[in-house]
Design an enzyme around this catalytic site. Structure first.
Site, PDB file in Angstrom:
ATOM      1  N   SER A 127     -36.102  19.268   0.758  1.00 48.08           N
ATOM      2  CA  SER A 127     -36.365  20.088  -0.419  1.00 48.08           C
ATOM      3  C   SER A 127     -35.388  21.232  -0.602  1.00 48.08           C
ATOM      4  O   SER A 127     -34.845  21.451  -1.684  1.00 48.08           O
ATOM      5  CB  SER A 127     -37.793  20.631  -0.356  1.00 48.08           C
ATOM      6  OG  SER A 127     -38.037  21.541  -1.392  1.00 48.08           O
ATOM      7  N   GLU A 128     -35.151  21.982   0.462  1.00 43.91           N
ATOM      8  CA  GLU A 128     -34.448  23.251   0.295  1.00 43.91           C
ATOM      9  C   GLU A 128     -32.946  23.112   0.127  1.00 43.91           C
ATOM     10  O   GLU A 128     -32.280  24.057  -0.312  1.00 43.91           O
ATOM     11  CB  GLU A 128     -34.827  24.184   1.439  1.00 43.91           C
ATOM     12  CG  GLU A 128     -36.185  24.777   1.167  1.00 43.91           C
ATOM     13  CD  GLU A 128     -36.961  25.166   2.420  1.00 43.91           C
ATOM     14  OE1 GLU A 128     -37.399  26.316   2.477  1.00 43.91           O
ATOM     15  OE2 GLU A 128     -37.121  24.331   3.310  1.00 43.91           O
TER      16      GLU A 128
END
Length: 941
Positions: free
Chosen positions: A872-873
């Site tokens: 995600s990040e």
């Protein structure tokens, strides 16, 4: 109160309703009827979650008063569009094309899309986007592109050009679903409006439920509390109790330890309810418990607070000024982390062939989830204090609030509701502690819904940063040195500050090979809102400096920005700034993947620019880590059921990122020898008293950690089931042979060779996995106004083997949309102006390009489950700087202080035309960088 009786046709059936025509909104009335698929987010007509079709027109029902709804009107809600056993093509398309993440906005979007297709069955993509913009349909998760994909697919079915089966995922019997586009298990309930989020559960609580309302004085950001007068409020109708700090049975402190040897704060400075001081604008000084929400809110307004104002330090720079008073008992700068590599950077820069310098500011970014803070609490049948909430840290939050409310941690039960996203603010347990404290005083069940403004002021934000940086290279364009001094404004509370400072100290200058580094990260208290987790936490602040410096240095050297980066990306054997090897070296391949798009974008920008509209191209490299550090730990459990199916138990808190599909995918793959279909795996998640603790949903850790723990549990179960001939025992045979049918899987990184960053040097290797990416943005800047439009965004990324393509793409598109907002509009600095979604600069669909593309290089991770890492990040690490660098490429003006709002870009253009510069002066961060580094060297810990 005078009520009205109306006959309305709702979802095809004539119904009689009774309402208050002056006060009830159409959304209120529909939800009272049980039609809770109509969601209420902002309650101000800014998000479209409440969209319904009224007499053939899409309207936002939260702002349509019942007095403006004519009798015999025809109303269509999500419940009338399709059912779980008979989906409308739009609902099926939302499932298949990744339109569902947290799902809170999905009913409103689907209703709105039906309104469009009823009028225009063959829209273009741009017409779909125009429609959603007009009707203010807001999505914070998906980046909008999958939603347009879904509308276009559904429209084909509705025109008779395709069958619904053509837009439905086809599951192949016996095939692996790892790496597929298998839909999320929760998607069906979300697209039909049947998923119960916090406020839906509130409406379905027992009649004995009492309501809470918080008291936020909103009169100061820093003040002594002289007195709290609750006498008038206590006498009001329906009020059961006014809770203040004196009523708290525990320590009245939230415990989120700061695990760093240089911290002067233990992480216990935050009160549950303010007692002696107000530390920030959103602090709560009292809580009203009343019979109804309306009565609770009326009483909250009657609570009077007498204060003595104190100096307010609303930025890091103010808080570390020489004459600033201490906000808490210790120094305002309470944590430092140096990074030292090779030669002292100031010497290397002084000796270098070419160098650049600048000072850069990234703002306090609000998360802007459409669903705000909503929670319920009660005492369960076993005497546990039970809190339903939006937690993204089930286990952590039990421990964080138990002592503060005076309850044994084993009797604190945390359950995550279906959650309309948070993107990080739900990592902080402030509201859960308030609920727990109030439950300690009453036997009734309780519910609390903050207004969006209350939530905006109460919840934490991405930390603001101030960085002075310098970078140098040799005559061949090879980087020789990096110097940085970063001040992180964490507000008055320390929650997750140790994790944030680590990320700044690791990702400044990532993923380049830089031999000499002198850097310092500082975190200080201020009286603005507190910092908390937000996707990519810590890395965007670092890249705001380093990716600007790389562009500036390339320009000064007269080199192409792509070529300069290509020369300096880390390759096999290179060390990162923490003096350890990069775990993989995919950057050259990723840059090769993006190169054709870069060349085409440069050509387009040069040929399409006009005097009034300048086009530019921005390029950045980025990346992030997976897991939380050298002692990360995760547990799950697998249980064989009597019918041969398997149940998986974990606390993979699902904020919309896909804890359900991630769990299903790992379990299906790990138990492949049993030949189970995905439907034979049951998921039980996010209840502290039913599930093992899998840890926090943060740091891109859960796909990695839960995956490895699942493999451990599956291997135990398969080994127990396996007969000598290689076949597998049934449930009955397991019982007959006295063999357990449930196994706990554990994954613990302790002892794997990881190390925290050295507090004296920054040398260390804290996490087992990394992600890598290259981001490309094309923008157009309107010279007269300074307005920037992002025309396209692309990412070439490596997140290891992909577990579910829909989930990873969803995180990618959503992350890119957040970074556009971060670059151009989102801010929480002005308490009045930034109190709403729109006021804080949330991007609508026309602010995000439809032209977004994700490309993946799947390098298997040696220690990752099935070769995976997290994902995600990565997408919200550095990509905002692609937009900022593109503005410079277009106009020749650099925005040093985010966000690049139109007025800021316009001012920079005007300054350039006048021969001036708006480049900020070097920030004073409390002391000279090298004086601070020398002091640390002389006082090691």
């Amino acid at each position: 109160m005078k009520l009205a009786r109306l006959f309305l046709t709702i979802n095809g059936a004539r119904r009689m309703v009774v309402c208050d025509p002056e006060k009830d909104s159409l959304a209120d009335m529909l939800r009272r009827l049980g039609l809770t698929g109509t969601k209420i987010g902002c309650k101000a007509g800014q998000c479209g979650a409440c969209s319904v079709i009224l007499n053939g027109e899409v309207i936002r029902s939260c702002i349509r008063k019942m007095k403006n709804v004519k009798e015999f009107s025809v109303i269509e809600t999500i419940e009338g569009i399709g059912t779980p056993t008979c989906l409308h093509p739009l609902q099926q398309a939302w499932i298949t094309y990744g339109g569902v993440q947290c799902g809170f906005c999905s009913p409103g979007f689907i209703v709105s899309a039906k309104g469009l297709l009823d009028k225009n069955p063959d829209p273009s993509r741009e017409e779909v986007r125009d429609w959603f913009q007009k009707h203010r349909n807001l999505c914070r998760c998906t980046g909008y592109k999958p939603l347009v994909d879904a509308v276009m697919a559904a429209a084909r079915v509705m025109r008779g050009e395709a069958a619904i089966e053509d837009i439905t995922y086809r599951e192949e019997e016996g095939a692996s679903i790892y790496g597929s586009r298998y839909p999320r298990p929760a998607a069906l309930a979300k697209v039909t409006g049947l998923c119960d989020y916090g406020d839906d559960i509130k409406l379905k609580m027992p009649d004995s439920t009492l309501h809470l309302a918080i008291v936020q004085p909103k009169v100061a950001s820093h003040a002594k509390i002289i007195a709290i007068d609750t006498s008038a409020a206590e006498k009001m109708d329906g009020v059961v109790k006014i809770v203040t700090a004196k009523d708290i049975k525990g320590t009245n402190r939230i415990v989120v330890p700061v695990v760093h040897p240089r911290s002067t704060e233990p992480g216990t400075e935050r009160p549950i309810i303010a007692d002696e001081k107000i530390f920030r604008y959103g602090d709560v000084v009292a809580v009203v418990i009343a019979a109804t929400e309306k009565k609770a809110r009326e009483a909250a307004k009657a609570v009077k607070v007498e204060i003595e104002p104190l100096p307010e330090y609303l930025s890091f720079l103010d808080a570390v000024a020489p004459d600033a008073l201490r906000i808490h008992t210790g120094p305002n700068t309470y944590l430092m982390q140096p990074v030292l590599k090779g030669q002292r950077a100031e010497d290397a820069i002084d000796e270098a062939f070419c160098s650049v310098e600048g000072s850069f500011h990234s703002q306090r970014e609000p998360h802007l989830s459409i669903e705000g803070d909503t929670l319920q609490g009660y005492w369960d049948t076993e005497g546990n204090l039970t809190i339903h909430c939006k937690t993204q840290a089930v286990g952590w939050h039990r421990a964080g609030i138990a002592g503060g409310i005076g309850m044994d941690v084993e009797r604190v039960r945390i359950i995550e509701n279906p959650t309309g996203a948070s993107f990080g603010w739900a990592a902080s347990p402030g509201s859960y502690a308030i609920m727990g404290a109030c439950l300690m005083l009453v036997d009734n069940p309780l519910t609390l819904t903050m207004s969006y403004e209350e939530h905006q002021h109460f919840s934490g934000k991405r930390t603001a940063s101030y960085t002075n940086g310098r970078m140098a290279c040799d005559e061949n364009g090879l980087l020789t040195a990096l110097e940085f001094d970063t001040g992180i404004d964490h507000g008055p509370y320390t929650e997750v500050s140790d994790h944030i400072i680590e990320k700044v100290a690791r990702f400044m200058g990532f993923p380049y090979a830089i031999p000499n580094v002198s850097g310092l990260c500082r975190i200080a208290h201020s009286n603005h809102n507190y910092g908390t987790a937000y996707r990519g936490f810590g890395s965007p602040q670092a890249y705001t400096c380093s990716e600007a410096l790389v562009d500036m240095l390339a320009e000064k050297m007269g080199m192409d920005r792509f070529a300069f980066r290509y020369k300096n990306i880390a390759r096999e054997g290179d060390l990162n700034i923490n003096s350890v090897p990069f775990r993989e070296y995919p950057m050259q391949t990723l840059m090769d993947m993006i190169k054709p798009y870069y060349d085409k974008a440069i050509e387009d920008a040069r040929t399409c620019s006009t005097e009034s509209r300048k086009r530019g191209v921005g390029l950045v490299c980025g990346g992030f880590s997976c897991t939380l550090g050298p002692h990360d730990h995760c547990e799950v459990a697998l249980e064989l059921n009597p019918d041969g199916t398997v149940t998986h138990y974990n606390t993979w808190e699902d904020q919309g990122q896909g804890g359900d599909i991630g769990t299903l995918t790992h379990t299906h793959e790990a138990l492949k020898p049993l030949g189970l279909a995905p439907g034979q795996i049951t998921l039980v998640q996010n209840d502290s008293h039913v599930c093992p603790d899998s840890g926090i949903a943060a740091g891109s850790r859960l796909h990695y950690m839960v995956g490895n723990a699942t493999i451990h549990a599956a291997n135990q179960l398969l080994s127990a089931m396996r007969k000598p001939d290689g076949s597998y025992r049934s449930y009955a045979e397991m019982l007959a042979d006295n063999i357990p049918v449930k196994y706990v899987g554990v994954f613990d990184v302790t002892g794997t060779g990881l190390s925290a960053l050295d507090p004296n040097t920054g040398v260390g290797d804290p996490t087992q996995a990394l992600t890598y990416g290259v981001f490309l943005a094309e923008v157009e800047v309107e010279v007269e106004t300074g307005k920037t439009t992002v025309l396209s965004m692309r990412c070439a990324g490596d997140v290891g083997k992909i577990g579910n393509l829909l989930a990873v793409e969803g995180q990618g598109y959503g992350g890119l949309s957040h970074t556009i907002g971060y670059a151009l509009s989102e801010d929480y600095s002005d308490f009045k102006r930034h109190a709403t979604l729109a006021g804080a600069g949330v991007p609508y669909i026309k602010d995000i390009p439809d032209n977004m593309e994700l490309m993946f290089l799947e390098t298997p991770r040696a220690d990752g489950p099935f070769g995976s890492s997290g994902c995600s990040e990565l997408f919200q690490s550095s990509s905002h700087m692609a937009v900022i660098n593109a503005i410079y490429d277009a106009t020749g003006v650099r925005i040093y202080e985010l966000p690049a709002r139109p007025e800021k870009v316009k001012a920079a253009l005007e300054a350039k035309a006048a021969g001036k510069s708006l480049k900020p002066k070097k920030y004073f961060l409390g002391s000279d960088l090298y004086d601070a580094l020398d002091d640390i060297a002389e006082n090691p810990v």
